[in-house]
Design a protein around this motif. Structure first.
Motif, mmCIF file in Angstrom:
data_model
loop_
_atom_site.group_PDB
_atom_site.id
_atom_site.type_symbol
_atom_site.label_atom_id
_atom_site.label_comp_id
_atom_site.label_asym_id
_atom_site.label_seq_id
_atom_site.Cartn_x
_atom_site.Cartn_y
_atom_site.Cartn_z
ATOM 1 N N GLU A 77 0.812 -1.214 0.000
ATOM 2 C CA GLU A 77 0.000 0.000 0.000
ATOM 3 C C GLU A 77 0.850 1.270 0.000
ATOM 4 N N LYS A 112 2.560 1.148 -3.610
ATOM 5 C CA LYS A 112 1.570 0.898 -4.661
ATOM 6 C C LYS A 112 2.100 -0.065 -5.723
ATOM 7 N N THR A 113 2.766 -1.109 -5.261
ATOM 8 C CA THR A 113 3.286 -2.128 -6.159
ATOM 9 C C THR A 113 3.013 -3.516 -5.572
#
Length: 533
Positions: free
Chosen positions: A427, A430-431
């Motif tokens: 989170e 963002k990967t």
């Protein structure tokens, strides 16, 4: 010829897979060992072939798994024949799907594993002292003194710790007076690395059995190339130097195939043993790999078990040498690894005795019972999962270890288990990544899950920095629909939290539903033995 130093923190005797892994793991923690071997250099001849998922996970953590995958070959399945008749076939392709990033058995010879590890040592400027033999070893209080022979020169070297990775005839084990109990299997066997004309599927492990013995064909990475492990014909038992041509008629009889050998890369005969040291250490001298335990080749476990021995011991030894953890942690090596070796010895011995049995009952068992068990058992997901967890070594657990502490609600996953391989959505970045990647750095890793106030996460990070000086990595995974599977597998109900402390070897050390710094600190100080700064 390299001259060894007068003193080293760790002397590793033996530059096979276990010794090289030990050296490589120590180097990850900034410790430069001295590693010696009586051989003139790395060998191109080796008996081990299978690399299991747990070892590949370890290679990934070390940043070198891609080379192994590129040079190896996945076993697509296992075919079972009795007197030439095809009785069963097991699909091994993706058998461990969802359990690991490597849900298969990789066929990758020991010699290539050794070169992979040697490259790691070379990049860290750690030489291997080839053509160097251990002549004598004695303990001098907290240290050991070793006498080494290099050509016609003798050298004395003192060391804080000694690792015996020198195989079944271990000089370290003998010098320390550690017993090696067990026995030798009755019959002789032969091993051959050959290229055949295409009469056997080079994507499958093929096992042929008849009244005279057995023959296993294991695909090598090269096309139509195999490693053959088989019973030596009775009439050649006393032949001092049999050849492949001499055993070929018996091999054709067992397989009922017209085998045409195009090239022979290696041929040797040997006896198999099943033995285990009665202790894995004496003072500051430790045994890993074949020096500690040897068994039949059933299941491709030997080399992998030696790699895991080194993996288990190295982080503990490094933490002691670096002054982070009290020396008592070294007692956990034998406590954790001896039960694994004992269970493996018993399991492979039972299976191997069935495979090699020449009794009337044994032949009935192999022709009628074994194929039915394989066929119908393999149709059940539970059976396949059980087999994969055993063979891949991802099912090995240290739940009974003094280093394992489970608190909070009972869950299927407990302290001592290998950290499950779970893909996650990071989170923060963002990967997509996975829990094993979060544990890639040397040292312990603290993982928190669920809704935790950002201020409390900052407090945890500050505590780890001040009290543990970078020895513990820290990651947090908040709840999100994208990570529902992670929370389901770890049995974290909605609205609750969990903390997991992962050991450097990716086994869970501590589990708790309550994220409490005092309780975590108690575990790290009083259970693991971290020293107070």
């Amino acid at each position: 010829m390299l001259k060894p130093p007068q003193h080293t923190s760790v002397l590793i005797v033996g530059a096979g897979p276990s010794g090289l892994m030990m050296a490589a793991q120590l180097l990850r923690y900034g410790i430069q060992p001295v590693i010696i071997d009586s051989k003139p250099g790395p060998t191109s001849q080796s008996k081990a072939l299978a690399v299991q998922a747990r070892s590949l996970e370890m290679y990934r953590q070390m940043g070198m798994v891609e080379k192994a995958l590129e040079e190896g070959k996945k076993a697509k399945g296992l075919a079972y024949y009795k007197e030439g008749e095809h009785l069963a076939e097991l699909d091994l392709d993706q058998i461990g799907d969802q359990q690991t990033l490597y849900p298969y058995i990789l066929l990758y010879p020991q010699s290539k594993n050794e070169r992979l590890l040697l490259n790691f040592l070379t990049q860290a400027a750690c030489p291997v002292y080839w053509q160097t033999s251990l002549v004598s070893l004695r303990q001098l209080g907290a240290k050991s003194q070793a006498r080494l022979q290099i050509a016609d020169q003798t050298y004395q070297i003192t060391c804080d710790y000694v690792i015996g990775a020198d195989g079944a005839h271990s000089m370290v084990r003998k010098q320390m007076g550690m017993h090696f109990s067990g026995d030798t299997y009755k019959h002789k066997f032969f091993l051959a690395d050959v290229k055949l004309r295409s009469v056997i599927d080079d994507q499958l492990i093929s096992l042929y059995i008849d009244k005279r013995g057995f023959a296993g064909f294991f695909p090598l990475p090269e096309t139509d190339s195999f490693r053959i492990v088989a019973s030596l014909p009775d009439e050649l038992e006393n032949d001092e130097s049999p050849t492949l041509d001499a055993v070929l008629p018996a091999l054709k009889s067992v397989t009922k195939k017209d085998l045409q050998v195009e090239k022979v890369n290696w041929f040797t005969t040997y006896k198999l043993h099943h033995r285990m040291a009665t202790q894995f250490n004496e003072g500051n001298c430790f045994l890993v790999g074949d020096a500690a335990h040897i068994h039949s080749p059933v299941g491709g476990q030997g080399m992998n078990t030696g790699l895991q021995d080194a993996y288990n011991l190295a982080w503990k030894l490094a933490a002691v040498i670096n002054g982070q953890i009290v020396p008592n942690i070294l007692d956990s090596y034998a406590e954790e690894r001896m039960p694994v070796a004992k269970q493996l010895l018993n399991t492979t011995d039972r299976v191997f005795n069935v495979v090699t049995s020449r009794t009337w009952f044994g032949n009935i068992l192999k022709k009628y019972v074994v194929p039915r068990v394989l066929k119908f058992g393999w149709e059940k997901e539970g059976t396949r999962n059980f087999f994969f967890k055993r063979a891949s070594q991802i099912g090995i657990s240290y739940r009974d270890s003094k280093l394992s502490l489970s608190l909070g609600r009972p869950t299927e996953i407990k302290a001592g288990d290998r950290l499950p391989y779970l893909e996650i959505f990071d989170e923060k970045k963002k990967t997509k990544t996975d829990l094993h990647s979060w544990c890639a750095k040397p040292g312990f890793t603290l993982l928190t899950f669920g809704h935790v106030q950002e201020s409390f996460l900052f407090t945890i990070a500050k505590w780890l920095t001040q009290d543990y000086n970078g020895a513990i990595n820290f990651f947090h995974l908040p709840y999100s629909p994208a990570n529902q599977k992670v929370f389901d597998v770890l049995q974290i109900p909605e609205g609750t939290r969990k903390v997991v402390i992962v050991r450097p070897d990716m086994h869970i050390g501590y589990l708790n539903d309550l994220i409490d710094i005092g309780m975590m600190n108690n575990y790290l100080r009083n259970v693991v033995g971290f020293k107070t700064p």
